[in-house]
Design a protein around this motif. Sequence first.
Motif, short mmCIF file in Angstrom:
data_model
loop_
_atom_site.label_atom_id
_atom_site.label_comp_id
_atom_site.label_asym_id
_atom_site.label_seq_id
_atom_site.Cartn_x
_atom_site.Cartn_y
_atom_site.Cartn_z
N LEU A 1 -21.41 -1.05 -12.70
CA LEU A 1 -21.65 -2.31 -13.41
C LEU A 1 -21.15 -3.50 -12.59
O LEU A 1 -20.20 -3.38 -11.81
CB LEU A 1 -20.91 -2.30 -14.75
CG LEU A 1 -21.32 -1.22 -15.75
CD1 LEU A 1 -20.36 -1.22 -16.93
CD2 LEU A 1 -22.75 -1.45 -16.23
N PRO A 2 -21.76 -4.67 -12.77
CA PRO A 2 -21.21 -5.87 -12.15
C PRO A 2 -19.84 -6.21 -12.75
O PRO A 2 -19.57 -5.89 -13.92
CB PRO A 2 -22.25 -6.95 -12.47
CG PRO A 2 -22.99 -6.43 -13.65
CD PRO A 2 -22.99 -4.94 -13.54
N TRP A 3 -19.00 -6.85 -11.94
CA TRP A 3 -17.64 -7.18 -12.37
C TRP A 3 -17.57 -8.63 -12.85
O TRP A 3 -18.22 -9.53 -12.31
CB TRP A 3 -16.67 -7.03 -11.21
CG TRP A 3 -16.29 -5.62 -10.88
CD1 TRP A 3 -17.03 -4.71 -10.18
CD2 TRP A 3 -15.06 -4.97 -11.22
NE1 TRP A 3 -16.34 -3.52 -10.05
CE2 TRP A 3 -15.13 -3.65 -10.67
CE3 TRP A 3 -13.92 -5.35 -11.90
CZ2 TRP A 3 -14.09 -2.73 -10.81
CZ3 TRP A 3 -12.87 -4.43 -12.04
CH2 TRP A 3 -12.96 -3.15 -11.50
N ALA A 4 -16.70 -8.82 -13.85
CA ALA A 4 -16.31 -10.17 -14.27
C ALA A 4 -14.80 -10.19 -14.37
O ALA A 4 -14.18 -9.23 -14.83
CB ALA A 4 -16.93 -10.52 -15.62
N VAL A 5 -14.18 -11.27 -13.90
CA VAL A 5 -12.73 -11.41 -14.02
C VAL A 5 -12.46 -12.49 -15.07
O VAL A 5 -13.06 -13.56 -15.05
CB VAL A 5 -12.08 -11.76 -12.66
CG1 VAL A 5 -12.63 -13.06 -12.07
CG2 VAL A 5 -10.56 -11.84 -12.81
N PHE A 6 -11.57 -12.17 -16.00
CA PHE A 6 -11.23 -13.11 -17.07
C PHE A 6 -9.98 -13.89 -16.68
O PHE A 6 -8.93 -13.30 -16.38
CB PHE A 6 -10.99 -12.37 -18.38
CG PHE A 6 -10.69 -13.29 -19.53
CD1 PHE A 6 -11.70 -14.06 -20.09
CD2 PHE A 6 -9.41 -13.38 -20.05
CE1 PHE A 6 -11.43 -14.92 -21.15
CE2 PHE A 6 -9.13 -14.24 -21.11
CZ PHE A 6 -10.14 -15.01 -21.66
N LEU A 7 -10.11 -15.21 -16.67
CA LEU A 7 -9.02 -16.11 -16.30
C LEU A 7 -8.49 -16.74 -17.58
O LEU A 7 -9.13 -17.61 -18.18
CB LEU A 7 -9.52 -17.17 -15.31
CG LEU A 7 -10.17 -16.61 -14.04
CD1 LEU A 7 -10.77 -17.73 -13.21
CD2 LEU A 7 -9.16 -15.81 -13.23
N GLN A 8 -7.32 -16.30 -17.98
CA GLN A 8 -6.72 -16.68 -19.26
C GLN A 8 -6.24 -18.13 -19.23
O GLN A 8 -5.99 -18.71 -18.19
CB GLN A 8 -5.56 -15.73 -19.56
CG GLN A 8 -4.72 -16.06 -20.76
CD GLN A 8 -5.49 -16.01 -22.06
OE1 GLN A 8 -6.51 -15.35 -22.16
NE2 GLN A 8 -5.03 -16.73 -23.05
N GLY A 9 -6.09 -18.70 -20.42
CA GLY A 9 -5.53 -20.04 -20.54
C GLY A 9 -4.06 -20.08 -20.18
O GLY A 9 -3.44 -19.07 -19.87
N GLY A 10 -3.50 -21.26 -20.27
CA GLY A 10 -2.10 -21.43 -19.90
C GLY A 10 -1.82 -22.89 -19.56
O GLY A 10 -2.24 -23.76 -20.31
N PRO A 11 -1.18 -23.14 -18.41
CA PRO A 11 -0.76 -22.16 -17.39
C PRO A 11 0.30 -21.20 -17.92
O PRO A 11 0.88 -21.43 -18.96
CB PRO A 11 -0.20 -23.06 -16.28
CG PRO A 11 0.29 -24.28 -16.99
CD PRO A 11 -0.69 -24.50 -18.10
N GLY A 12 0.49 -20.13 -17.16
CA GLY A 12 1.48 -19.15 -17.55
C GLY A 12 1.03 -18.24 -18.65
O GLY A 12 1.85 -17.75 -19.43
N GLY A 13 -0.29 -17.97 -18.73
CA GLY A 13 -0.80 -17.10 -19.78
C GLY A 13 -1.13 -15.71 -19.26
O GLY A 13 -1.80 -15.58 -18.25
N LYS A 14 -0.64 -14.70 -19.96
CA LYS A 14 -1.03 -13.34 -19.62
C LYS A 14 -2.39 -13.04 -20.25
O LYS A 14 -2.85 -13.76 -21.14
CB LYS A 14 0.01 -12.33 -20.09
CG LYS A 14 0.15 -12.22 -21.61
CD LYS A 14 1.22 -11.21 -21.98
CE LYS A 14 1.34 -11.07 -23.51
NZ LYS A 14 2.41 -10.13 -23.90
#
Length: 404
Positions: free
Chosen positions: A46-59
């Motif tokens: 499958l194609p990849w997607a990376v999830f960039l969380q809110g924050g800054p400093g968010g897990k």
Amino acid sequence: MRVTMPGLTAVDHEFTVPLDHDDPGGPTIQVFAREIVDPPKAGDDLPWAVFLQGGPGGKSPRLYGKAHFRYILKTHRVLLLDQRGTGRSTPAQPNGAGYYRHFRADSIVRDCEHIRKALGVDQWETWGQSYGGFLTMTYLSLAPEGLKACHITGGLPGLTATADDVYARTYPRVVEKTAAYYRRYPEDAALAERVAHHLLANEVVLPDGDVLTHRRFQMLGMQFGMSDGFESVHWLLDEAWAGDRLSDTFLYGVMAATGFIGAPLYALMHEPTYAQGAATDWSAERLRPKELDEPGTFTGEMTYPWMFDEIRALRPYREAAYALAADATLGPLYDPDRLADNQVPVAAVVYHDDMYVDAQLSLETAARVGNVRTWVTNEYEHNGFRADGEKISARLMDMISGQA
């Protein structure tokens, strides 16, 4: 470790990255990420997607099932990134400001590129929630060759906006949201004023030993930009009193909501997010309107110097916070020329009434960055992706493919 829970299979990954990517032979840290996929597709390419969380400093989100990733998982495997210093990545430790210069968007993006290459992924897509949209603009500035498409939910930053520009726009929206809160729950105005007067006249100690001051109580307003934020504060006030004292239920709730427990980077790195060649000099404190000193008023997503004296989880970071606020040498995070020539397709939802990210600044950025399409809506608050992830995901993916 691989686990299967309702609706998804998860695989844990740990990556060793340089603390300073310009010094690859120097100290290293660990960055954690969790790969999720629809179980029947676990073995598919499958194609990849990376999830960039809110924050800054968010897990990254801790999931109990597909939740708001349901639509994306129909076609992609998703990497949930614990940004450096958060979650299961090497934890943030009290250190000097020089250390935390490496915790801004440029370092996080270079972590992403390190991880993409380590996984053997030619290109991937990004999903940037809130601060994740800021990261996306930095990614497009530094390494667009690693990106196939970008999706942004409530997070197009002002490319040249200073902290003063941001807070000058944010404070009026906080006042508007507070007025809207009292329109929904008019009886809460008297309750909030009663709590405020009590805190101004008495020393009230939270369960962790911190003193609950009036200004810390006002921080509950930072929840007003979420779809469930009014209710979160309302139900706290609804059970605030046990006779003539504040209830344990209320005190525990306020401690949890305002204590930055497990998330000190959120406070430490908030204003440095907007520092690009000029010191922030505690912008939110300098621009704070005097009327917000009145009982019954609330503040929002602001960082104040007193927080690093009065909040237990932040006290160890006081020295670094003051040094970062005075630092005029933090460099730019965006490349306007490269962004203007951007060829990577970007689809962004802009929440018209967003309390945290100014819609006008977002639209100005969209006009300055190549290949960006926006969907402007007042149907959602800032957490629209969490509240209705399937609908928002489908619309953004249709925008990328030209079907919307």
